[in-house]
Design a protein around this motif. Structure first.
Motif, PDB file in Angstrom:
ATOM      1  N   GLU A  65       0.837  -1.200   0.000  1.00 14.59           N
ATOM      2  CA  GLU A  65       0.000   0.000   0.000  1.00 14.59           C
ATOM      3  C   GLU A  65       0.878   1.259   0.000  1.00 14.59           C
ATOM      4  O   GLU A  65       0.611   2.223  -0.725  1.00 14.59           O
ATOM      5  CB  GLU A  65      -0.885  -0.031   1.255  1.00 14.59           C
ATOM      6  N   ALA A  66       1.961   1.227   0.813  1.00 17.01           N
ATOM      7  CA  ALA A  66       2.860   2.384   0.884  1.00 17.01           C
ATOM      8  C   ALA A  66       3.548   2.604  -0.470  1.00 17.01           C
ATOM      9  O   ALA A  66       3.695   3.748  -0.923  1.00 17.01           O
ATOM     10  CB  ALA A  66       3.906   2.167   1.985  1.00 17.01           C
ATOM     11  N   ALA A  67       3.932   1.496  -1.131  1.00 17.46           N
ATOM     12  CA  ALA A  67       4.603   1.611  -2.432  1.00 17.46           C
ATOM     13  C   ALA A  67       3.636   2.207  -3.460  1.00 17.46           C
ATOM     14  O   ALA A  67       4.009   3.095  -4.226  1.00 17.46           O
ATOM     15  CB  ALA A  67       5.108   0.244  -2.886  1.00 17.46           C
ATOM     16  N   GLU A  68       2.408   1.740  -3.442  1.00 20.66           N
ATOM     17  CA  GLU A  68       1.400   2.280  -4.369  1.00 20.66           C
ATOM     18  C   GLU A  68       1.164   3.763  -4.107  1.00 20.66           C
ATOM     19  O   GLU A  68       1.108   4.577  -5.036  1.00 20.66           O
ATOM     20  CB  GLU A  68       0.067   1.521  -4.212  1.00 20.66           C
ATOM     21  N   PHE A  69       1.053   4.115  -2.831  1.00 18.68           N
ATOM     22  CA  PHE A  69       0.825   5.513  -2.457  1.00 18.68           C
ATOM     23  C   PHE A  69       1.966   6.387  -2.990  1.00 18.68           C
ATOM     24  O   PHE A  69       1.744   7.461  -3.557  1.00 18.68           O
ATOM     25  CB  PHE A  69       0.725   5.628  -0.925  1.00 18.68           C
ATOM     26  N   ALA A  70       3.212   5.893  -2.817  1.00 20.45           N
ATOM     27  CA  ALA A  70       4.377   6.665  -3.277  1.00 20.45           C
ATOM     28  C   ALA A  70       4.342   6.834  -4.794  1.00 20.45           C
ATOM     29  O   ALA A  70       4.571   7.920  -5.323  1.00 20.45           O
ATOM     30  CB  ALA A  70       5.667   5.974  -2.840  1.00 20.45           C
ATOM     31  N   LYS A  71       4.023   5.733  -5.497  1.00 18.67           N
ATOM     32  CA  LYS A  71       4.015   5.791  -6.968  1.00 18.67           C
ATOM     33  C   LYS A  71       2.923   6.718  -7.490  1.00 18.67           C
ATOM     34  O   LYS A  71       3.102   7.403  -8.494  1.00 18.67           O
ATOM     35  CB  LYS A  71       3.799   4.385  -7.545  1.00 18.67           C
ATOM     36  N   GLU A  72       1.798   6.735  -6.786  1.00 12.38           N
ATOM     37  CA  GLU A  72       0.657   7.516  -7.277  1.00 12.38           C
ATOM     38  C   GLU A  72       0.691   8.972  -6.835  1.00 12.38           C
ATOM     39  O   GLU A  72      -0.063   9.797  -7.348  1.00 12.38           O
ATOM     40  CB  GLU A  72      -0.647   6.873  -6.798  1.00 12.38           C
ATOM     41  N   SER A  73       1.545   9.296  -5.874  1.00 14.69           N
ATOM     42  CA  SER A  73       1.572  10.668  -5.346  1.00 14.69           C
ATOM     43  C   SER A  73       2.286  11.602  -6.314  1.00 14.69           C
ATOM     44  O   SER A  73       3.237  11.192  -6.984  1.00 14.69           O
ATOM     45  CB  SER A  73       2.304  10.705  -4.002  1.00 14.69           C
ATOM     46  N   PRO A  74       1.846  12.865  -6.368  1.00 13.75           N
ATOM     47  CA  PRO A  74       2.544  13.826  -7.228  1.00 13.75           C
ATOM     48  C   PRO A  74       3.921  14.177  -6.652  1.00 13.75           C
ATOM     49  O   PRO A  74       4.179  13.927  -5.471  1.00 13.75           O
ATOM     50  CB  PRO A  74       1.623  15.053  -7.201  1.00 13.75           C
ATOM     51  N   GLU A  75       4.794  14.746  -7.497  1.00 16.54           N
ATOM     52  CA  GLU A  75       6.104  15.211  -7.023  1.00 16.54           C
ATOM     53  C   GLU A  75       5.869  16.263  -5.934  1.00 16.54           C
ATOM     54  O   GLU A  75       4.986  17.111  -6.076  1.00 16.54           O
ATOM     55  CB  GLU A  75       6.868  15.886  -8.164  1.00 16.54           C
TER      56      GLU A  75
END
Ligand SMILES: Cc1ncc(C[n+]2csc(CCOP(=O)(O)OP(=O)(O)O)c2C)c(N)n1
Ligand SMILES: [Mg+2]
Length: 190
Positions: free
Chosen positions: A161-171
């Motif tokens: 979930e944390a990895a997905e959140f990081a990938k989906e978050s804007p810069e």
């Protein structure tokens, strides 16, 4: 009370000793945790380090230290408690050399050709920290195999979930560069 972490490779750098000096002079409550995984990127400790007992590196500054088996969670906890008690009593810094091992290369671009597969496998088989604590929990009746499987599953879900959140978050915004960056001067009367 502060913990500061660095590796066996970093421990050979000059600024570490400047820091030891000032931390001891000001009796700062800091535990210097040296994660000695025996390799600095691809350089084995025996090829780079004149005195491998890194826990003694504070001797010139009056900073005590000890080496700990980093693959033994209870030993690490006990040593951590001792180090914290030392710092909280106002006696200044303490060094913990945590003896461990790096299974993977230093980074994604490190194929780890500087050591044998057998060396790595031997540590996995004989010293793995997670397997060790697992044995302790099972032998002491603190958890069942199923309990541990459930924990594994839960942790995998949290990490995914944390990895997905990081990938989906804007810069992040450029202003975030200064968030939580603290570079304050020590007061004159310290
Ligand atoms: C001041 C500085 N010098 C050199 C480097 C290049 N460098 C990056 S990692 C590394 C070795 C670090 O070894 P260690 O502290 O044992 O970490 P590990 O490889 O075990 O993760 C070096 C020399 C750097 N990042 N910063
Ligand atoms: Mg290292």
């Amino acid at each position: 009370m502060t913990f500061t972490y660095f590796g066996d490779g970093a421990a050979n750098q000059g600024q570490v000793y400047e820091t030891f000096n000032m931390a001891a002079l000001w009796k700062l409550p800091v535990v210097f945790v040296i994660e000695n995984n025996q390799y600095a990127m691809g350089t084995a400790q025996r090829r780079s380090t004149s005195t491998p007992e890194l826990y003694t590196r504070g001797a010139a500054f009056g900073i005590p230290g000890e080496a700990v088996d980093g693959m033994d969670v209870l030993a690490v906890r006990a040593a951590g408690e001792k180090a914290v008690a030392h710092c909280r009593s106002g006696e200044g810094p303490y060094i913990l050399e945590i003896k461990t091992y790096r299974y993977r290369g230093h980074s994604m671009s490190d194929p780890a050709k500087y050591r044998t597969r057998e060396e790595v496998q031997k540590v996995r088989d004989e010293k793995d920290a997670i397997e060790h604590v697992r044995d302790l929990l099972l032998a002491g009746g603190h958890a069942s195999e199923d309990d541990l499987k459930a924990i594994d599953k839960e942790i995998k879900a949290i990490v995914n979930e944390a990895a997905e959140f990081a990938k989906e978050s804007p810069e992040p915004d450029e202003a975030e560069l200064w968030t939580d960056v603290i570079a304050d001067a020590v007061p004159q009367d310290a």
